[in-house]
Motif scaffolding. Sequence first.
Motif, short mmCIF file in Angstrom:
data_model
loop_
_atom_site.label_atom_id
_atom_site.label_comp_id
_atom_site.label_asym_id
_atom_site.label_seq_id
_atom_site.Cartn_x
_atom_site.Cartn_y
_atom_site.Cartn_z
N LEU A 22 1.32 -0.96 0.52
CA LEU A 22 0.13 0.34 0.35
C LEU A 22 0.50 1.43 0.16
CD1 LEU A 22 -2.87 1.44 0.21
CD2 LEU A 22 -2.86 1.18 2.54
N GLY A 23 2.26 1.43 0.74
CA GLY A 23 3.03 2.35 0.78
C GLY A 23 3.34 2.31 -0.68
N ASP A 24 3.82 1.57 -1.06
CA ASP A 24 4.15 1.16 -2.15
C ASP A 24 3.55 2.23 -3.64
OD1 ASP A 24 7.15 0.46 -2.19
OD2 ASP A 24 6.64 -1.70 -2.30
N ALA A 25 2.55 1.84 -3.36
CA ALA A 25 0.64 2.01 -4.56
C ALA A 25 0.72 3.96 -4.33
CB ALA A 25 -0.21 1.65 -4.72
N THR A 26 0.76 3.89 -3.01
CA THR A 26 0.62 5.29 -2.96
C THR A 26 1.64 6.56 -2.38
OG1 THR A 26 0.45 5.30 -0.36
CG2 THR A 26 -1.87 4.83 -1.22
N ASP A 27 2.69 5.68 -2.68
CA ASP A 27 3.92 7.01 -2.52
C ASP A 27 4.54 7.26 -1.14
OD1 ASP A 27 6.86 7.32 -3.77
OD2 ASP A 27 5.68 9.29 -4.43
N ASN A 28 4.10 6.14 0.42
CA ASN A 28 3.92 6.79 0.99
C ASN A 28 5.22 5.87 1.90
OD1 ASN A 28 3.80 6.60 3.65
ND2 ASN A 28 1.96 7.01 3.48
N GLU A 29 6.59 6.70 1.67
CA GLU A 29 7.61 5.69 2.13
C GLU A 29 7.54 5.39 4.14
OE1 GLU A 29 10.71 8.43 1.32
OE2 GLU A 29 10.53 8.53 -0.81
N ARG A 30 7.29 6.16 4.76
CA ARG A 30 6.38 5.70 6.12
C ARG A 30 5.96 4.29 5.97
NH1 ARG A 30 3.34 5.94 9.83
NH2 ARG A 30 1.56 7.09 9.32
N LEU A 31 4.57 4.32 4.96
CA LEU A 31 3.86 3.18 5.60
C LEU A 31 5.05 2.44 4.66
CD1 LEU A 31 1.54 2.33 5.87
CD2 LEU A 31 0.41 3.05 3.83
N GLN A 32 5.45 2.17 3.44
CA GLN A 32 6.28 1.15 3.68
C GLN A 32 6.99 0.70 4.25
OE1 GLN A 32 7.91 2.85 -0.03
NE2 GLN A 32 8.43 0.48 -1.30
N ALA A 33 8.25 1.04 4.79
CA ALA A 33 9.33 1.12 5.35
C ALA A 33 8.34 0.26 6.81
CB ALA A 33 9.58 2.53 6.19
N GLU A 34 7.50 1.28 7.57
CA GLU A 34 6.49 0.04 8.54
C GLU A 34 6.35 -0.88 8.46
OE1 GLU A 34 3.41 1.95 10.42
OE2 GLU A 34 3.78 4.38 10.69
N GLY A 35 5.36 -1.30 7.09
CA GLY A 35 4.80 -2.41 6.57
C GLY A 35 6.07 -3.36 6.42
N SER A 36 7.92 -3.06 5.53
CA SER A 36 8.96 -3.46 5.54
C SER A 36 9.11 -4.62 7.43
CB SER A 36 10.13 -3.13 4.13
OG SER A 36 10.91 -4.04 4.46
N VAL A 37 8.84 -3.73 8.00
CA VAL A 37 9.97 -3.56 9.45
C VAL A 37 8.70 -4.77 10.53
CG1 VAL A 37 9.91 -2.74 11.78
CG2 VAL A 37 10.70 -1.72 9.34
N GLU A 38 6.78 -4.53 9.54
CA GLU A 38 6.63 -5.41 10.79
C GLU A 38 6.95 -7.09 9.37
OE1 GLU A 38 2.32 -4.06 10.13
OE2 GLU A 38 3.51 -2.45 10.95
N ALA A 39 7.33 -6.56 8.32
CA ALA A 39 7.27 -8.07 7.74
C ALA A 39 8.01 -8.88 8.26
CB ALA A 39 6.84 -8.37 6.44
N ALA A 40 9.35 -7.81 8.51
CA ALA A 40 10.75 -8.85 8.32
C ALA A 40 10.65 -9.53 10.07
CB ALA A 40 11.50 -7.49 8.53
N GLU A 41 10.27 -8.81 11.40
CA GLU A 41 9.93 -8.98 12.19
C GLU A 41 9.03 -10.09 13.06
OE1 GLU A 41 8.22 -5.63 14.44
OE2 GLU A 41 9.93 -4.21 15.03
N ALA A 42 7.94 -10.50 11.76
CA ALA A 42 7.08 -11.83 12.02
C ALA A 42 8.36 -12.47 11.27
CB ALA A 42 5.69 -11.31 11.38
N ARG A 43 9.06 -12.48 10.50
CA ARG A 43 9.31 -13.52 9.75
C ARG A 43 10.26 -13.98 11.12
NH1 ARG A 43 8.70 -11.35 4.61
NH2 ARG A 43 10.25 -9.41 4.85
N ALA A 44 11.63 -13.26 11.40
CA ALA A 44 12.47 -13.40 12.20
C ALA A 44 12.10 -14.79 13.15
CB ALA A 44 13.15 -12.16 12.99
N LYS A 45 10.51 -14.05 14.04
CA LYS A 45 9.85 -14.89 15.01
C LYS A 45 9.36 -15.88 15.06
CE LYS A 45 6.37 -11.43 17.15
NZ LYS A 45 5.05 -10.28 16.73
N GLN A 46 9.09 -16.40 13.64
CA GLN A 46 8.70 -17.43 12.65
C GLN A 46 10.06 -17.99 12.70
OE1 GLN A 46 5.97 -18.46 12.40
NE2 GLN A 46 6.16 -18.93 10.66
#
Length: 64
Positions: A22-46
């Motif tokens: 969604l951040g990519d699609a709306t050119d919202n860098e903050r949202l893009q970065a938040e999403g990237s961090v959240e996904a990476a944290e979930a993969r690390a937990k897994q």
Amino acid sequence: MSFSDKLSNKAEELKGEAKEKLGDATDNERLQAEGSVEAAEARAKQAGEHAKDAGRDIKDAFSG
């Protein structure tokens, strides 16, 4: 690792990926970065849960 843990981690990962896209699609860098961090944290937990499972499997193999 319990099924509910796997499901929870996967849901967090998908949520993060969706936020990132969604951040990519709306050119919202903050949202893009938040999403990237959240996904990476979930993969690390897994990955941590998989490591715990592997440790238990090894322990069981040697104690059985």
